[in-house]
Write a protein that holds these residues in place. Structure first.
Motif, PDB file in Angstrom:
ATOM      1  N   UNK A  15      47.649  40.473  42.455  1.00 17.11           N
ATOM      2  CA  UNK A  15      48.786  39.594  42.163  1.00 17.11           C
ATOM      3  C   UNK A  15      48.421  38.728  40.964  1.00 17.11           C
ATOM      4  N   UNK A  16      49.190  38.855  39.871  1.00 17.23           N
ATOM      5  CA  UNK A  16      48.895  38.086  38.663  1.00 17.23           C
ATOM      6  C   UNK A  16      48.096  38.943  37.708  1.00 17.23           C
ATOM      7  N   UNK A  40      49.404  46.968  40.977  1.00 15.66           N
ATOM      8  CA  UNK A  40      49.521  45.723  40.215  1.00 15.66           C
ATOM      9  C   UNK A  40      50.899  45.095  40.400  1.00 15.66           C
ATOM     10  N   UNK A  41      50.933  43.762  40.383  1.00 19.30           N
ATOM     11  CA  UNK A  41      52.229  43.077  40.360  1.00 19.30           C
ATOM     12  C   UNK A  41      52.848  43.259  38.975  1.00 19.30           C
ATOM     13  N   UNK A  75      43.688  40.976  45.659  1.00 16.99           N
ATOM     14  CA  UNK A  75      42.980  40.043  44.781  1.00 16.99           C
ATOM     15  C   UNK A  75      44.019  39.165  44.101  1.00 16.99           C
ATOM     16  N   UNK A  76      43.872  37.854  44.271  1.00 14.94           N
ATOM     17  CA  UNK A  76      44.843  36.913  43.695  1.00 14.94           C
ATOM     18  C   UNK A  76      44.302  36.401  42.368  1.00 14.94           C
ATOM     19  N   UNK A  77      44.965  36.796  41.295  1.00 18.70           N
ATOM     20  CA  UNK A  77      44.560  36.367  39.943  1.00 18.70           C
ATOM     21  C   UNK A  77      45.680  35.543  39.314  1.00 18.70           C
ATOM     22  N   UNK A  78      46.313  34.694  40.119  1.00 20.84           N
ATOM     23  CA  UNK A  78      47.387  33.827  39.635  1.00 20.84           C
ATOM     24  C   UNK A  78      46.805  32.516  39.137  1.00 20.84           C
ATOM     25  N   UNK A  79      47.530  31.847  38.212  1.00 22.55           N
ATOM     26  CA  UNK A  79      47.176  30.475  37.866  1.00 22.55           C
ATOM     27  C   UNK A  79      47.599  29.578  39.032  1.00 22.55           C
ATOM     28  N   UNK A  80      46.912  28.439  39.173  1.00 28.01           N
ATOM     29  CA  UNK A  80      47.201  27.582  40.330  1.00 28.01           C
ATOM     30  C   UNK A  80      48.676  27.192  40.376  1.00 28.01           C
TER      31      UNK A  80
END
Ligand SMILES: NC(=O)c1ccc[n+]([C@@H]2O[C@H](COP(=O)([O-])OP(=O)(O)OC[C@H]3O[C@@H](n4cnc5c(N)ncnc54)[C@H](OP(=O)(O)O)[C@@H]3O)[C@@H](O)[C@H]2O)c1
Length: 266
Positions: A15-16, A40-41, A75-80
């Motif tokens: 995600x991200x 992938x998102x 796996x979360x690869x988002x900005x906060x």
């Protein structure tokens, strides 16, 4: 190159899809005999489309929920600031969730992805693209560790406080480059062409890389080795210490740590 069989690792959802996710996918897939399936998102469409076109086991999902529905490990690869989306999705108890999002606490992650319980936070770097980074992780959930092992290795952190401090400490590259720019400006003021000054300093500090990357690196010893008594290095280090630079660095680190952890360790 040959790495452990992708089969049995399930499908990895991401995600991200920005710079970190791009590095992760490259690390998982580039030159790997049996890479894992990756979903992938769709946001960050340019990167997602490029990755899917490059690696046959990578595809782009229709939306974020479709990523979860197709994945075992997410796996979360988002900005906060974008992480609020996590709590709008439907998670399953079977999901293992690995968050790389800076500033997302263990408690907030757990609340956002309930009922998923296999949760870990990690600090990957873009060097995972070359599988050249050992990723700090907390806690050492087996499926999270298995994923990170495919990206160069995992280093279990002993406590959440340690993990958060590591996150803060690894975000210190910009001030280091700022320092080099100050030295470069000094050279330029004395007539050195600025690009040549940048190159000179870049190469000079790059020569330190093997010493810094050594398994037995000891920063105190390295400092002593590069600061013979009375020499320029020694004088500069002493003058900066007297001017309060190390104390200001520490105070700034403490403040960033406080902001990133919302003061939880005070
Ligand atoms: N880059 C690194 O080396 C690194 C290292 C360690 C940790 N991290 C952490 O990893 C996270 C990502 O960093 P990054 O550098 O990869 O950031 P980035 O390049 O900005 O990527 C973030 C991606 O998330 C997408 N996004 C935003 N909202 C979304 C949503 N609701 N659903 C799905 N995707 C969404 C963005 O799409 P849009 O562009 O359309 O907004 C963008 O493609 C950050 O928390 C960062 O602190 C990064």
């Amino acid at each position: 190159m040959s790495l452990p069989d992708g089969a049995g690792h399930g499908t990895v959802g991401i995600l991200g899809v920005g710079s970190l996710a791009g590095a992760v996918v490259e690390g998982l897939c580039e030159g790997v005999d049996v890479p894992p399936r990756v979903v992938l998102s769709p946001r960050g469409a340019d990167t997602a489309t490029r990755l899917a076109a490059t690696y046959p086991t990578v595809r782009v999902a229709a939306d974020n929920q479709a990523v979860l529905d197709a994945s075992d490990t997410v796996l979360v690869c988002l900005r906060e600031r974008d992480a609020g989306v996590l709590s709008t999705l439907t998670w399953s108890e079977a999901h293992c969730v690995v968050s790389a999002t800076a500033g997302l606490s263990a408690a907030r992650l757990a609340a956002a992805v309930a009922p998923a319980r296999q949760l870990a936070r990690a600090v990957p770097m873009v060097a995972v693209a070359e599988r050249a980074w050992t990723t700090p992780v907390r806690p050492a959930v087996p499926r999270a560790v298995a994923l990170l092992e495919r990206l160069g290795g995992a280093m279990a952190m002993g406590s959440d406080e340690e993990f958060d401090a590591v996150y803060t400490a690894l975000g210190t590259v910009a001030p280091f480059v700022d320092y080099l720019r100050t030295v470069s400006a000094f050279l330029a003021d004395h007539g050195v062409d600025r690009p040549a000054a940048d190159r000179l300093l870049g190469r000079s500090f790059a020569l330190l890389a093997p010493e810094l990357a050594a398994a037995d690196v000891d920063l105190g010893r390295l400092l002593r080795a590069h600061a013979p008594s009375g020499g320029g290095n020694d004088q500069l280090a002493t003058l900066l210490r007297e001017a309060g630079v190390p104390a200001a660095t520490r105070a700034a680190l403490d403040e960033v740590f406080r902001r990133q952890t919302h003061g939880v360790w005070e």
